[in-house]
Write a protein that holds these residues in place. Sequence first.
Motif, short mmCIF file in Angstrom:
data_model
loop_
_atom_site.label_atom_id
_atom_site.label_comp_id
_atom_site.label_asym_id
_atom_site.label_seq_id
_atom_site.Cartn_x
_atom_site.Cartn_y
_atom_site.Cartn_z
N ARG A 1 -10.00 0.23 -2.98
CA ARG A 1 -9.25 -0.94 -3.68
C ARG A 1 -8.24 -0.80 -4.92
O ARG A 1 -7.54 -1.66 -4.85
N ASP B 1 -9.63 -11.40 -3.96
CA ASP B 1 -10.55 -10.14 -4.30
C ASP B 1 -11.94 -10.79 -4.61
O ASP B 1 -13.06 -9.99 -4.50
N HIS C 1 -4.28 -11.95 1.17
CA HIS C 1 -3.28 -10.85 0.69
C HIS C 1 -2.03 -11.11 1.28
O HIS C 1 -0.91 -10.91 0.65
N HIS D 1 -6.00 -2.59 2.76
CA HIS D 1 -7.09 -3.55 2.50
C HIS D 1 -7.67 -3.87 3.88
O HIS D 1 -8.92 -3.79 3.79
N SER E 1 -9.95 -12.90 3.64
CA SER E 1 -9.05 -11.92 2.60
C SER E 1 -7.87 -11.64 3.09
O SER E 1 -7.03 -11.62 2.45
N ASP F 1 -4.18 -1.94 -4.76
CA ASP F 1 -3.67 -2.83 -5.74
C ASP F 1 -2.87 -2.23 -6.67
O ASP F 1 -2.02 -2.87 -7.12
#
Lengths: 314, 314, 314, 314
Positions: free
Chosen positions: A271, B275, B245, A245, B241, A275
């Motif tokens: 990305r 996201d 996460h 990330h 972000s 994930d």
Amino acid sequence: MANDEMLFIIIHQTYELWFKQILHELNIVRGIFSQPIIQDNTPDIYNSVHRLKRISSILEVAVMQMGVLETMTPLDFLDFRDLLRPASGFQSIQFKMIEGALGLRYDQRYGKAYYLSALKPADVERVKSIEHEQSLLALINVWLERMPFVKDTEYWKHNDTGTFWKEYRQAYADSLTEGEQHNLLIFDKIFIDDNNYPADRSFSADASRNALFIMLYRDHPLLQLPYELLNILLEIDEQLSMWRHRHIHMVQRTIGKRVGTGGSSGGEYLRGAADSHYVFKELSELTSFLLPRMLLPVLPVKVISALSYGQNNG
Amino acid sequence: MANDEMLFIIIHQTYELWFKQILHELNIVRGIFSQPIIQDNTPDIYNSVHRLKRISSILEVAVMQMGVLETMTPLDFLDFRDLLRPASGFQSIQFKMIEGALGLRYDQRYGKAYYLSALKPADVERVKSIEHEQSLLALINVWLERMPFVKDTEYWKHNDTGTFWKEYRQAYADSLTEGEQHNLLIFDKIFIDDNNYPADRSFSADASRNALFIMLYRDHPLLQLPYELLNILLEIDEQLSMWRHRHIHMVQRTIGKRVGTGGSSGGEYLRGAADSHYVFKELSELTSFLLPRMLLPVLPVKVISALSYGQNNG
Amino acid sequence: MANDEMLFIIIHQTYELWFKQILHELNIVRGIFSQPIIQDNTPDIYNSVHRLKRISSILEVAVMQMGVLETMTPLDFLDFRDLLRPASGFQSIQFKMIEGALGLRYDQRYGKAYYLSALKPADVERVKSIEHEQSLLALINVWLERMPFVKDTEYWKHNDTGTFWKEYRQAYADSLTEGEQHNLLIFDKIFIDDNNYPADRSFSADASRNALFIMLYRDHPLLQLPYELLNILLEIDEQLSMWRHRHIHMVQRTIGKRVGTGGSSGGEYLRGAADSHYVFKELSELTSFLLPRMLLPVLPVKVISALSYGQNNG
Amino acid sequence: MANDEMLFIIIHQTYELWFKQILHELNIVRGIFSQPIIQDNTPDIYNSVHRLKRISSILEVAVMQMGVLETMTPLDFLDFRDLLRPASGFQSIQFKMIEGALGLRYDQRYGKAYYLSALKPADVERVKSIEHEQSLLALINVWLERMPFVKDTEYWKHNDTGTFWKEYRQAYADSLTEGEQHNLLIFDKIFIDDNNYPADRSFSADASRNALFIMLYRDHPLLQLPYELLNILLEIDEQLSMWRHRHIHMVQRTIGKRVGTGGSSGGEYLRGAADSHYVFKELSELTSFLLPRMLLPVLPVKVISALSYGQNNG
């Protein structure tokens, strides 16, 4: 005129050094778990935990040092960007080898076509060859399956009345609220109904049961380090995800949506990978099937004893 | 028997303290940008950058201190979990207020239904009310629009020959490889063709042009701190972000797929939010439209002078 | 049998890479400050701050990654320690060159004899040669001395009535509590009484006055980045100190009091160095002579104007 | 006009929350070690390690979050400084109580007079009262002394031929280079010659021997977690030291040499404390007396067995 190319190169070199060390440690741990039997009275599990914690410690640095590269602004990157083609900044083969050594299989990789196109054929071979070796995931699965204390006795037969798993299933079912009833179906599929065990799982039914048992009874001496082992594997998965990330953010801030240095639109791949590339996801999902200590089945004295140090220690 | 409830509570208290400070700093910065004019010869931009960097510094701690909560194992969490209902651990209203103060609108929020169901009506009102105030995003947009040096002259008319933007568009077009040609269409839509400017953008065409101009010519004194300002906004987005996460990972490791403490399946919401909740995404996307310094149009002397310190400084 | 030698080597390699980048950035900044004049309307100060912040960012990683080496236990270190002689682990020449490039002179180094004995003659020469170049400290001193806005006017004559420094001295004296009266003596020695200016200071009286002025009036545009510059120098000093302390701890935990790998009792040297090697100490001490904004002398309009952007920016 | 007082307050509140949690964890660990016997087959040691690691994790955050306070400049601090008197910023009683609970005694504290003068009498009492309780240091000493496997047998009599300690002493002596010969004198004083055992040590001769034994033979199952315990105590000591050093830097940069907010010249006290307040220093010094694994005396089968899991685990 001074530009930031040296920074770019140096950071990649430090990453490659860290990745090299991670691979080295992973290989040692895989070597330990490749033994036919892991004897309790060796430092094997202890050492494995120690080395996996070191990997975790390195990954913490790897995530954080992305901040150094982020001191390079997009405009400064453009100053030397054309010099980099066709090599891509972060197409690190070693990183992909780490993923492979942990247990990520080619067919699980996000964006397989992109993944292949961005690599040199020789590098594809390197990554594939490590994926054909015994991964840490596969080795941990075997190790979990052969836990000595859960073998060969009626108590561990999981689908008969009066056994551990019948008892645990009941306690688990009792603990569920109305909205959680579907959890029982999943519980049965994984832990009880071996004939319908999902074919796509990385861990076998035996391994899953034993992993859950370790999580539940980790207060007993023999399970303390195995629990630490499972825990650190989840931590490594998490840190790899954090690294991906942060990498995504760095790429977006520095390169934007123009084609990346590897001739690729890297952001989307990153990305997708971030994930989906959780190697030990099935271990992490076991959390859903835990019960509070006070609801746990009481273990038979014989089992407790098998989980303890010898009597001669006073 | 000792349990980890105190840890859980204390960590939440520290988060609420940090969030309180972030809101405080955000309110000061919004106050600065609410002035009709930001005078160059005040410390306004400098102070704003300073306070936004402080927010970034707090968020760095916020991400990292999640590691303390991760020392709580799932089994330990279950020991006191039932005591927490129906309050949810991380349904921090202040965090949602931060998102709102930055510029996240209700209709952009991921999982709106879930989002509402998990909040008390009074708290929904609190968050909505901050979303009705001028967000930092909206204020930055206005500030970017009124950049004094790009007003009222032929040079800045963006769609005529010989103007800055025609010249820049040509240089940008020349720089694109074959695979990047679609970028020019987007370039035109955002910077050139005002009549077809996409209705769903947060920044106006004027603001977008000026933001790109700042990024390109940030070497001139008057644009140095404005560039720092844009940069730190992107950094804050990124850190929020990262926080989401890491929060996801913590929740998954600790709670699993059982219903979260707020009566919710929190993991999915968190992932969706992580996201999609980039407030300053359009700024970050400007990176795609940069050119290396050596390809930049040479600015007229008059513009350069307007971007400089007075002559009396020797 | 696997040992930790590779970890030891890899960590040192990453340190050398970081140190190389730091030296590179320092050399660029020294190049900037080697110009006869730093023009306001260039990005020179802005770029210098940017590069020094990058150094700070690297040092943050350098401090933190010591944690990876600390995963090596003393017993594991002993397994390969004898292979290392006579090379010493952290006798990094590049680190000493960084200290030298910043401004640490040989005669200020703690434990000079030990310092020499542990180095190869060629390396002593390398470090000495960088100490004979213009250090960043010396260059900053010159830059501070020639601040254009404090030149050639009656107002800046520091020892006459009605001038800035007389006025500031009075305000400072008024602010001191009884227990702080000795501060005034030091104030006079540094800022007022040029004839008795202490011979052992790195910064001249002019440079010291201008540095204090920057700290006090950094809200004015022309001083904002110079203030950031002074601030980041202090931060680098601090981080080098933190690095040395963490290094000490690592050595003590890993090596103990036996002779270090360089044939030295490194711990004592490290502690001495950590406590005394502050290059920009005199800047940091200026903090004692600050006044709150509301007590600051009001500057003449002409000076304020010289610290501002040109009028045409309105 | 907005000032940074709120930042100052909030950071102190977060510190107090962290310190509260650290004290809570320390009290639980002290509770565990206050039992007459720590049974091997309980999770006692495992839990203690877990909680001490949590403390370490909190201290890591505590060190790092000092960076948030460092975003406050000295000039900004002066804006509200007078509002703080006579309360001192970092005269945290809880921090002193942590030091006391770990084992720092009043008579070992640096600058006793200053220390007293800066505290309210009630707070002096609070800190003193915790110093009169059993500190973790004292409890660890007792626990080390009663290691069951080193009791009551000829083999452990440390001063007779053919016993473990005679054998180890010989191996240690053989390993010393000429320059290290004085180490043997210290070795004898601590491990061999009980009649001349230094009176000022915190750990007894028995405890010191057993601690060294744990460090040497930590590969055996029963000693793995005790080794982790000793190791994490050293880590906590180190982190407290890093916290103090970072605190010093923050104070120097923010307050300078003027009297601190507690009416004190805090910097000097802090530096003295940082250099002398190592609670588990004697444990850390044991590193000097280690030998590489291949030089270790081979343990008798009976001892090895006592350090192992029961045979029934096969």
